[in-house]
Design a protein around this motif. Sequence first.
Motif, PDB file in Angstrom:
ATOM      1  N   LEU A  41     -47.638  12.409 -32.210  1.00  0.00           N
ATOM      2  CA  LEU A  41     -48.446  11.276 -31.755  1.00  0.00           C
ATOM      3  C   LEU A  41     -47.686  10.384 -30.780  1.00  0.00           C
ATOM      4  O   LEU A  41     -48.298   9.751 -29.920  1.00  0.00           O
ATOM      5  CB  LEU A  41     -48.918  10.456 -32.961  1.00  0.00           C
ATOM      6  CG  LEU A  41     -50.064  11.063 -33.766  1.00  0.00           C
ATOM      7  CD1 LEU A  41     -50.594  10.079 -34.794  1.00  0.00           C
ATOM      8  CD2 LEU A  41     -51.216  11.488 -32.860  1.00  0.00           C
ATOM      9  N   THR A  42     -46.372  10.330 -30.894  1.00  0.00           N
ATOM     10  CA  THR A  42     -45.578   9.592 -29.910  1.00  0.00           C
ATOM     11  C   THR A  42     -45.711  10.235 -28.531  1.00  0.00           C
ATOM     12  O   THR A  42     -45.871   9.549 -27.508  1.00  0.00           O
ATOM     13  CB  THR A  42     -44.109   9.547 -30.335  1.00  0.00           C
ATOM     14  OG1 THR A  42     -44.010   8.886 -31.605  1.00  0.00           O
ATOM     15  CG2 THR A  42     -43.258   8.813 -29.313  1.00  0.00           C
ATOM     16  N   ARG A  43     -45.659  11.573 -28.503  1.00  0.00           N
ATOM     17  CA  ARG A  43     -45.843  12.282 -27.233  1.00  0.00           C
ATOM     18  C   ARG A  43     -47.240  12.049 -26.669  1.00  0.00           C
ATOM     19  O   ARG A  43     -47.409  11.784 -25.470  1.00  0.00           O
ATOM     20  CB  ARG A  43     -45.606  13.780 -27.451  1.00  0.00           C
ATOM     21  CG  ARG A  43     -45.865  14.641 -26.212  1.00  0.00           C
ATOM     22  CD  ARG A  43     -45.708  16.115 -26.535  1.00  0.00           C
ATOM     23  NE  ARG A  43     -46.537  16.549 -27.642  1.00  0.00           N
ATOM     24  CZ  ARG A  43     -47.852  16.803 -27.517  1.00  0.00           C
ATOM     25  NH1 ARG A  43     -48.474  16.645 -26.356  1.00  0.00           N
ATOM     26  NH2 ARG A  43     -48.544  17.217 -28.583  1.00  0.00           N
ATOM     27  N   TRP A  54     -51.743   3.927 -37.376  1.00  0.00           N
ATOM     28  CA  TRP A  54     -51.878   2.556 -36.900  1.00  0.00           C
ATOM     29  C   TRP A  54     -51.577   2.477 -35.410  1.00  0.00           C
ATOM     30  O   TRP A  54     -50.825   3.287 -34.871  1.00  0.00           O
ATOM     31  CB  TRP A  54     -50.922   1.634 -37.648  1.00  0.00           C
ATOM     32  CG  TRP A  54     -51.156   1.588 -39.120  1.00  0.00           C
ATOM     33  CD1 TRP A  54     -50.538   2.337 -40.078  1.00  0.00           C
ATOM     34  CD2 TRP A  54     -52.100   0.778 -39.800  1.00  0.00           C
ATOM     35  NE1 TRP A  54     -51.017   2.031 -41.316  1.00  0.00           N
ATOM     36  CE2 TRP A  54     -51.983   1.071 -41.185  1.00  0.00           C
ATOM     37  CE3 TRP A  54     -53.028  -0.184 -39.398  1.00  0.00           C
ATOM     38  CZ2 TRP A  54     -52.757   0.441 -42.150  1.00  0.00           C
ATOM     39  CZ3 TRP A  54     -53.796  -0.816 -40.365  1.00  0.00           C
ATOM     40  CH2 TRP A  54     -53.665  -0.506 -41.715  1.00  0.00           C
ATOM     41  N   GLN A  55     -52.150   1.484 -34.785  1.00  0.00           N
ATOM     42  CA  GLN A  55     -51.853   1.201 -33.384  1.00  0.00           C
ATOM     43  C   GLN A  55     -50.859   0.054 -33.341  1.00  0.00           C
ATOM     44  O   GLN A  55     -51.085  -0.999 -33.946  1.00  0.00           O
ATOM     45  CB  GLN A  55     -53.134   0.817 -32.636  1.00  0.00           C
ATOM     46  CG  GLN A  55     -52.933   0.612 -31.138  1.00  0.00           C
ATOM     47  CD  GLN A  55     -54.260   0.522 -30.408  1.00  0.00           C
ATOM     48  OE1 GLN A  55     -55.098   1.412 -30.533  1.00  0.00           O
ATOM     49  NE2 GLN A  55     -54.470  -0.553 -29.668  1.00  0.00           N
ATOM     50  N   ALA A  76     -48.651   4.918 -31.361  1.00  0.00           N
ATOM     51  CA  ALA A  76     -49.240   5.287 -32.654  1.00  0.00           C
ATOM     52  C   ALA A  76     -48.141   5.341 -33.708  1.00  0.00           C
ATOM     53  O   ALA A  76     -47.038   5.817 -33.453  1.00  0.00           O
ATOM     54  CB  ALA A  76     -49.930   6.644 -32.557  1.00  0.00           C
ATOM     55  N   LEU A  77     -48.458   4.832 -34.879  1.00  0.00           N
ATOM     56  CA  LEU A  77     -47.525   4.863 -36.002  1.00  0.00           C
ATOM     57  C   LEU A  77     -48.186   5.594 -37.164  1.00  0.00           C
ATOM     58  O   LEU A  77     -49.288   5.242 -37.582  1.00  0.00           O
ATOM     59  CB  LEU A  77     -47.161   3.441 -36.437  1.00  0.00           C
ATOM     60  CG  LEU A  77     -46.302   3.338 -37.702  1.00  0.00           C
ATOM     61  CD1 LEU A  77     -44.893   3.839 -37.426  1.00  0.00           C
ATOM     62  CD2 LEU A  77     -46.262   1.910 -38.218  1.00  0.00           C
ATOM     63  N   ASP A 115     -58.732  10.235 -29.057  1.00  0.00           N
ATOM     64  CA  ASP A 115     -57.781  11.095 -28.347  1.00  0.00           C
ATOM     65  C   ASP A 115     -56.645  11.553 -29.247  1.00  0.00           C
ATOM     66  O   ASP A 115     -56.149  12.679 -29.118  1.00  0.00           O
ATOM     67  CB  ASP A 115     -57.225  10.361 -27.126  1.00  0.00           C
ATOM     68  CG  ASP A 115     -58.237  10.291 -25.994  1.00  0.00           C
ATOM     69  OD1 ASP A 115     -59.175  11.117 -25.999  1.00  0.00           O
ATOM     70  OD2 ASP A 115     -58.108   9.419 -25.118  1.00  0.00           O
ATOM     71  N   TRP A 116     -56.181  10.688 -30.136  1.00  0.00           N
ATOM     72  CA  TRP A 116     -55.122  11.101 -31.064  1.00  0.00           C
ATOM     73  C   TRP A 116     -55.546  12.337 -31.853  1.00  0.00           C
ATOM     74  O   TRP A 116     -54.789  13.288 -31.994  1.00  0.00           O
ATOM     75  CB  TRP A 116     -54.814   9.980 -32.045  1.00  0.00           C
ATOM     76  CG  TRP A 116     -54.129   8.780 -31.446  1.00  0.00           C
ATOM     77  CD1 TRP A 116     -53.477   8.719 -30.245  1.00  0.00           C
ATOM     78  CD2 TRP A 116     -54.040   7.470 -32.028  1.00  0.00           C
ATOM     79  NE1 TRP A 116     -52.999   7.461 -30.043  1.00  0.00           N
ATOM     80  CE2 TRP A 116     -53.314   6.674 -31.113  1.00  0.00           C
ATOM     81  CE3 TRP A 116     -54.494   6.914 -33.206  1.00  0.00           C
ATOM     82  CZ2 TRP A 116     -53.042   5.329 -31.371  1.00  0.00           C
ATOM     83  CZ3 TRP A 116     -54.218   5.589 -33.471  1.00  0.00           C
ATOM     84  CH2 TRP A 116     -53.499   4.796 -32.554  1.00  0.00           C
TER      85      TRP A 116
END
Length: 808
Positions: A238-240, A63-64, A258-259, A83-84
Motif C-alpha cells: 500500500l505504500t507503493r 487508515w489514511q 495508507a497505514l 484504488d487501494w
Amino acid sequence: MSGLLSDVRFGARLLRRNREVTIVAVLAMSIAIGVASTVFSVVNTVLIQPLPFTEPERLVAIWQVDPANSALWRPAAQGNYADWLRMSQSFEEAGAAVNISKTLTSFDEPDTPLMQTVSAGYFDALGVQPMLGRTFLPEEDRPGARALMVMSYELWQRRFGEDRNILGRTTELDGVPYEVIGVMPAGFDNPIFGLTVSPEAWLPLPLAENGLDRRGNDHTVVARLRNGVTLSQAQQELTRISEELKQQYPDTNQNVAALVAPLKESIVRGVRPAVLLLMGAVLFVLLIASSNVAHLLLTRSVVREREFAVRRALGAGASRLLRQLMIESLLLMMLCAVPGLLLTIWGTESVGLLIPTGLNIPHFDFHVDCNVVLFVLAVSLLPGILLGLIPALYAQRVSIVSGLAGTGRATGSPGSRRLQRFLVVAETALSLALLVGAGLMVQSFRNLQRLDQGFDPNNVLTFRVSTRGAAYTDSERRQRFFKEIQDRLATIPGVVSVGAAQFHPFYPQFGLTTIALEGQPAPEPGKEPRVTSIRCSPDYFAAMKINLLQGRLLAENDTTLSPAVAVVSSKMARQLWGAEDPIGKRLTIGGSRNPLRQVVGVVGDVRTDQFPPDPHPTVYVALEQVTAPATVAYSMRTTSNPLAFTDAATKEVRAVDRTMPVYLVRSMEDIVAGLDWRTRFVMSLLAIFSVLSLLLAVTGIYAALSYVVSQQTREIGIRMALGAKKGQVLKLVLSQGMKLTLTGVAIGLGASLAMTRLMGTLLFNMSPTDPLTLGAVALLLMLVASLACYLPARRAAKVDPMIALRHE
C-alpha cells in the motif's frame, strides 16, 4: 498421603490458633487479589480477548494518514479506498463503511437509529454471517441498485417484535421503501471508531462510477489478509500504491499515505496506555500487600524458633520443613482466593459505573471468564509459594541447641531483621510511586476541568432534527422548516435562547474545509489552509455563549439577498492574517466556485474536537446564505436542568412535522464530561489503589516498628535503667522508623520518575516529573509514616525499667 494430610490439618490448626495474624493477612491479600483481578478483567477484555470474528488475527483496518503526522489516523477518502483495493493483492476480502443517519418512517413514532452504508465485501471481510437471510452481493453496491437493508438483532427485536417473516418485507427510510434481506446475530458489534453508539442497520454503499472523491475522510476500511501475507507485506504494497496515486493525483494526494494496522489495535489504540498503567499500578498494590503478609509470616517464624528446633532435632530435613511451611502458606492464600474472587466479580460489574452514562465502548464487555478465574488462582498461589519460602529459609538458620534451650535471640537473626527492614522500605517505595501516579492524574484532571472550552456548556440541551423525503428536497423549504422549529423552541417557558447549527462542539463527524484568501497566490496542491466550517443561525452564538471579540456577529438580515459574510475564530484570524485587522478581509470557502465572503467579526476559539485539545481554526457562515443541510443540531440554553425540557422540545418539533424524529438528545455538560472519560476512569481507579497502598504501607510500618519495639523491651529497659530519658528513647525508636521511611521515599522517587514517563499520553498540561506533585506526595507519605512510627515509639518510652529487665 497421610503425612500430607497431617500437614494440612496442622496448618489449619495453626491458622485457627493465630486468628489475629490470619485475619489481617486474609483481609490484606483478599483486597489486593480482588483489585488486581478486577483490573485484569479489564486488561483481558480490552487487550487479550480476540475480536469476535472469524480468524481475527488476519483482520486489519486501513487508515489514511499524512506522512508528516502519522500519529493521526483518519478514515479514507472514497477514491483512495477504491484504488487501494483495486491495485492491491494482499487482501482476501475488504470493505468500507460510512456512518449515515436515516429515519424509520414506517411507524407512528419516527426513529433515527445510527446506520451505515457498507460495501458488499464488508461483512465477508469480518467473516460474520447473518442470523436470518443474507448480506449484500457485489452487484448490489452499485449506483442505481435496489434499495436493500440489513438490520441488527437489536433493531429487529425493538421495532419489529422479532418477526421471523421479516425477510422480503419493506420498511420506509425517509419515506423510501427498503427491502429487508437480512438480520445480523445478537451482539454483533462491528468496528466503528470515534462514535458512542452502535449501528442498527446497514444499507449498500454505492461507489460513484467516475469522479471519485479524494478529499473527504469518511470511509472506515476493514480488510482480511490473504493466507501467508504478513502485515508488513501489506503495508509495503500500500505504500507503493500510495506513491503511485501521489503521482497520478498531485492535487489531492500529495500528503496522503495508507497505514495498515491490526483491527484490534485500531479499536484499543486509545485506551491501551491507560489499561497498561492500571495493570502496573495494581501489581504495586499486590506487592505491597504481599510485603505485609511476608512481614507477618516472618514475625511468626521468629516466635516459632523452638518448634523449628524440635522438628530438626527429631530428624526433619530441609525438604520436610519446606513442605510443612509451604502448605501453611498455601492454605492461607487459598483462604484469600475465595473472597478475592467474590470481590473480583463485584468489582468487574462495577467498572462500567466509572464510564460516563451513554458512552458505549465497542467490544468492551467487562465480565469474569476463565482467564480471570485463572488469574485469581495465579495471584493466590504464586505469592503463597514465595511467602512460604520466607519462614522455610528462616527455619534452616535456627540453631538446634539454642532453640531447644530457649536462649535464641529475642529479636530474631540479623538476616530476619534485614529482611524486615527491606520489606518496610519496599512498601514505602511502592506506595510513593502509586501516590505520585494518582497525584499526577488528579492534577491532569483538574487542568482538563479548567480548560476553557470557548463556550458555556451549563444548562444547554442539544438534539438533532433531520429533514427527510420529497417534501424537503428544496433548500428554501428546509430553511423555513428549521427556522419555524427554532422560533417555536424559543417560546418554551424557561428557554433563554435557541441556536441552530450544522454541528455542535465535539460532534464526531466534524470535517475540515479548504479555504482560499483573496489577493494571495494559490498554495501548492495539498497544502491549502484547512479550517472547520460551521453553518449556523445568528442566535447560535448567544445560545452557546461564544464571545464576540471584534466586529459583529451574524445577523438575521444576512440572507441570500445580501453580501456573503463570515465570522472567524480568533485562532483562524491569527493564522491567516497575523497582526493585520481581519475585518473586511475576503475569502472563499470550499472551492473557487463558491462566492467570496467578507469577514465581519471575530469570536473566541471553541474546541470542536476532543483531540488535539487546541481548538481548530473555525469559520461560521449564516444558514440563510448557503444551501441548507439535511440535518441541524439545535442548542437550547435553559434556566434549569436542560434534560427536563426534552419533552417540550420534542412536542414543538412534532407540531411542525409529526414525522420528524428528535434524536441524539443530550446535555452539553454530559458531552463535555464524556470527553475526559479515560482520564476520569484512570484517575478514579488510581485514587482507590493509592488509598489502599497508603493504608497497607502505614500498617506495615506500624507493625514492623511495633514488633521491633516489643523485641527490644529488655534493651530499652537497660537504657532507661542507665539513665536514658523518655525523650531519648522516643527519639531512638522514631529515628529507626524514619530512616526506613526516608530510604523508601528516596527509592520511590526514583521509581516514580521512571513509571510516570509511561503516563505521558494520559496527562494534560502536566509534566510527568512535576516537582510540586513529587514533593507533596513525598511529604504526605512521610507525615503519615511518622504517625505510624510515633505510636510504638510512645509506647516504648513508657516502658517500666524493672519490668523490662525481667522481660526474659
